[in-house]
Design an enzyme around this catalytic site. Structure first.
Site, short mmCIF file in Angstrom:
data_model
loop_
_atom_site.label_atom_id
_atom_site.label_comp_id
_atom_site.label_asym_id
_atom_site.label_seq_id
_atom_site.Cartn_x
_atom_site.Cartn_y
_atom_site.Cartn_z
N ASP A 58 -23.13 -9.04 2.05
CA ASP A 58 -22.89 -9.89 0.90
C ASP A 58 -23.76 -9.44 -0.28
OD1 ASP A 58 -21.67 -12.20 -0.19
OD2 ASP A 58 -23.61 -13.20 -0.05
N THR A 91 -19.16 -11.16 -6.12
CA THR A 91 -20.51 -10.92 -6.61
C THR A 91 -20.85 -9.42 -6.65
OG1 THR A 91 -21.33 -11.25 -4.37
CG2 THR A 91 -21.37 -13.14 -5.81
N THR A 92 -20.36 -8.68 -5.65
CA THR A 92 -20.61 -7.24 -5.64
C THR A 92 -19.82 -6.58 -6.77
OG1 THR A 92 -20.68 -7.45 -3.25
CG2 THR A 92 -20.72 -5.23 -4.12
N ASP A 379 -18.51 -18.05 0.82
CA ASP A 379 -17.48 -17.31 0.08
C ASP A 379 -16.13 -17.98 0.22
OD1 ASP A 379 -19.41 -15.50 -0.47
OD2 ASP A 379 -18.32 -13.74 0.24
#
Ligand code: ADP
Ligand code: MG
Length: 525
Positions: A58, A91-92, A379
């Site tokens: 994550d 987010t990545t 998520d």
């Protein structure tokens, strides 16, 4: 550079040098998490300063655990955290997009284009995208939504675990959704437990807390009553620490104690007067009080965390009070039922109020696994909320980014001057997602991107992306790799925001000289 004397203890870098250093820091950060993107992304082993370890895929968890000092790197981490807060997923992608936007900006700076021209071009490109993004969206039905939530878990855990988490998340979100489909995600409680496997995880209507009533002489179940939530306790003061007494004769201490006990009972009398059936305290409840509560038929719970008290307040329409003395009947809440049950030999207090609530009990065989399951729920709950609030989805595997980049290039041709180059650089930057997905799956990133672009152009379809199951461009709608429009939109907004913010810095001043620059893996800038 001649420094003003006032800045003599201040290190300073400005202009192009400052920009280069800042972009290097941002790139270093995005390089660090690049390899975790997508279903074929690898995990990171994190070790915090107390030696605890964590294996995760994550992006935001990696970034938030890393001890990063560089202010620009921190700005990137904040962008990822914001994405986590607003959209939960993506987010990545946000950090990778921002890193690529900055790298492309640097190439333009080297060609003599001013950073503020680039910033203007980027803003223009973002606005154009936000105006046309609805052209690529698809409406989702129930089946598609399950697929979308499952896609958000790609690369995390195994397929049946993804399915389970996706199903439970959608169920939980539906349980708390209002009539107008708005969702307050804080109404969903996640309890994680070791023992069993993720397949044993369950979702329940109502709020469940891993608590037991303080005496088994209290009613196990109460229906349709009033609840009071105390942000404190019902206990006598500890004389040695909390109070100073002047004991002048034998018996003073005892009578003081008695008076105190009496005061506590008077408080319970007040609850009886209010018609309270259930009581929850953040702190402790003395034994004397416990017996008195039993006598008056009040069900009570102690050491309930403030967070849980707030959830109870929301669910029952109550207000937290500091003490019974300070309370009024309007602070009380109403519940439909307050029940004590056991699941797998663990005690739970289940409260159903008028306000909707849901509880997920997440299971995993070890602490590490439960931790990762919890992050997966984080998520997938976020994605489920997006889907219930607005069912719009787009094709994954980088398809949406390529579709937007194609539109942007056509738009760029209409812009005069150097800003045109910035819009093109932005279009190139957002295609990075396809390249990184391919890279992480061990297939050639450039060829893959070119193939996807060609396929979209030749078929005039926005649905082609890289399918990592085959390694080829495929219609991602057919392969079932879909993601919420809101997440892609938010990732683009967040990435553009931080890239522009970094581009606009032309002076860095810092008090000490020992600020560490993060290492850049390849120094070809
Ligand atoms: P993020 O933190 O940005 O959500 P993830 O590691 O979750 O990063 O990866 C999300 C990306 O992986 C999305 O772009 C999504 O479309 C892509 N993806 C997921 N499953 C597949 C698949 N089977 N084939 C291609 N791309 C996929
Ligand atoms: Mg994701």
């Amino acid at each position: 550079m001649s420094e003003a004397p006032i800045l003599k203890d201040t290190a300073r870098s400005s202009g192009r040098e400052a920009l280069q250093k800042n972009i290097q820091a941002a790139m270093a950060l995005s390089e660090a998490i690049r390899s975790t993107l997508g279903p074929k992304g690898l995990d990171k082993l994190l070790i915090d300063d107390e030696g605890r370890t964590l294996v995760t895929n994550d992006g935001v968890t990696v970034l938030e655990t890393a001890k990063v000092e560089h202010p620009v790197a921190k700005m990137m981490i904040n962008a990822s955290s914001t994405q986590d807060r607003i959209a939960k997923d993506g987010t990545t992608s946000t950090v990778i997009l921002a890193g690529e936007m900055l790298q492309n900006a640097w190439q333009l700076v080297l060609q003599g284009i001013h950073p503020s021209t680039i910033a203007r071009g980027y803003r223009n490109a973002e606005q154009y995208i936000l105006n046309c993004i609805d052209e690529i969206k698809l409406d989702s039905d129930e089946e598609m939504r399950k697929t979308v939530v499952k896609t958000s878990l790609a690369g995390k855990g195994h397929a049946s675990m993804q399915q389970k988490i996706a199903d439970l998340s959608l169920d939980a979100v539906k349980m708390v959704a209002d009539e107008d489909n708005s969702v307050d995600i804080s109404k969903i409680k996640l309890i994680s437990q070791t023992g069993g496997t993720v397949e044993d995880s369950k979702v329940f209507q109502g709020l469940m807390l891993p608590k037991k009533r303080i005496s088994s002489d209290m009613a196990k179940e109460v229906s349709n009553g009033k609840i009071i939530l105390i942000d404190g306790g019902l206990e006598k003061k500890n004389v040695s620490t909390d109070l100073k007494l002047n004991v002048t004769s034998i018996g003073v201490l005892e009578s003081f104690r008695q008076e105190e006990r009496h005061m506590l009972m008077v408080q319970v009398d007040r609850l009886v007067e209010y018609g309270v059936n259930v009581l929850a305290c953040r702190e402790s409840i003395d034994d004397d009080v416990k017996n008195y509560l039993v006598k008056h038929g009040i069900q009570a719970f102690r050491r309930v965390s403030r967070n849980d008290l707030n959830m109870l307040a929301k669910s029952c329409g109550a207000r937290l009070v500091n003490s019974i003395t300070a309370s009024t009947p309007s602070d009380l809440g109403d519940f439909i039922s307050s029940n004590n049950i056991a699941i797998d030999a663990k005690d739970f207090w289940v409260v159903e109020g008028e306000g909707k609530a849901a509880t997920i009990i997440a299971k995993g065989s070890t602490v590490d696994i439960v931790g990762e399951v919890e992050r997966c729920f984080d998520d997938s709950l976020g994605v489920s909320v997006q889907l219930i609030e607005d069912g719009a989805v787009v094709c994954g595997g980088g398809a949406s980014y390529v579709a937007l980049a194609r539109r942007l290039r056509r738009f760029a041709e209409t812009i005069p001057g150097r800003e045109q180059l910035a819009v093109e650089a932005y279009a190139d930057a957002i295609e990075v997602i396809v390249r990184v997905l391919a890279e992480n799956a061990g297939i050639d990133p450039i060829t893959t991107l070119l193939d996807v672009v060609a396929k979209q152009t030749n078929t005039d379809s926005d649905r082609f992306g890289v399918d990592l199951a085959t390694g080829k461009p495929e219609d991602m709608f057919d392969t079932g790799v879909l993601e919420p429009l809101g997440i892609v939109k938010q990732a683009l907004i967040g990435a553009t925001e931080v890239a522009i913010a970094i581009l606009r810095i032309d002076d860095v001043l810092w008090a000490k000289q020992d600020m560490e620059m993060p290492e850049l893996p390849n120094d070809d800038m």
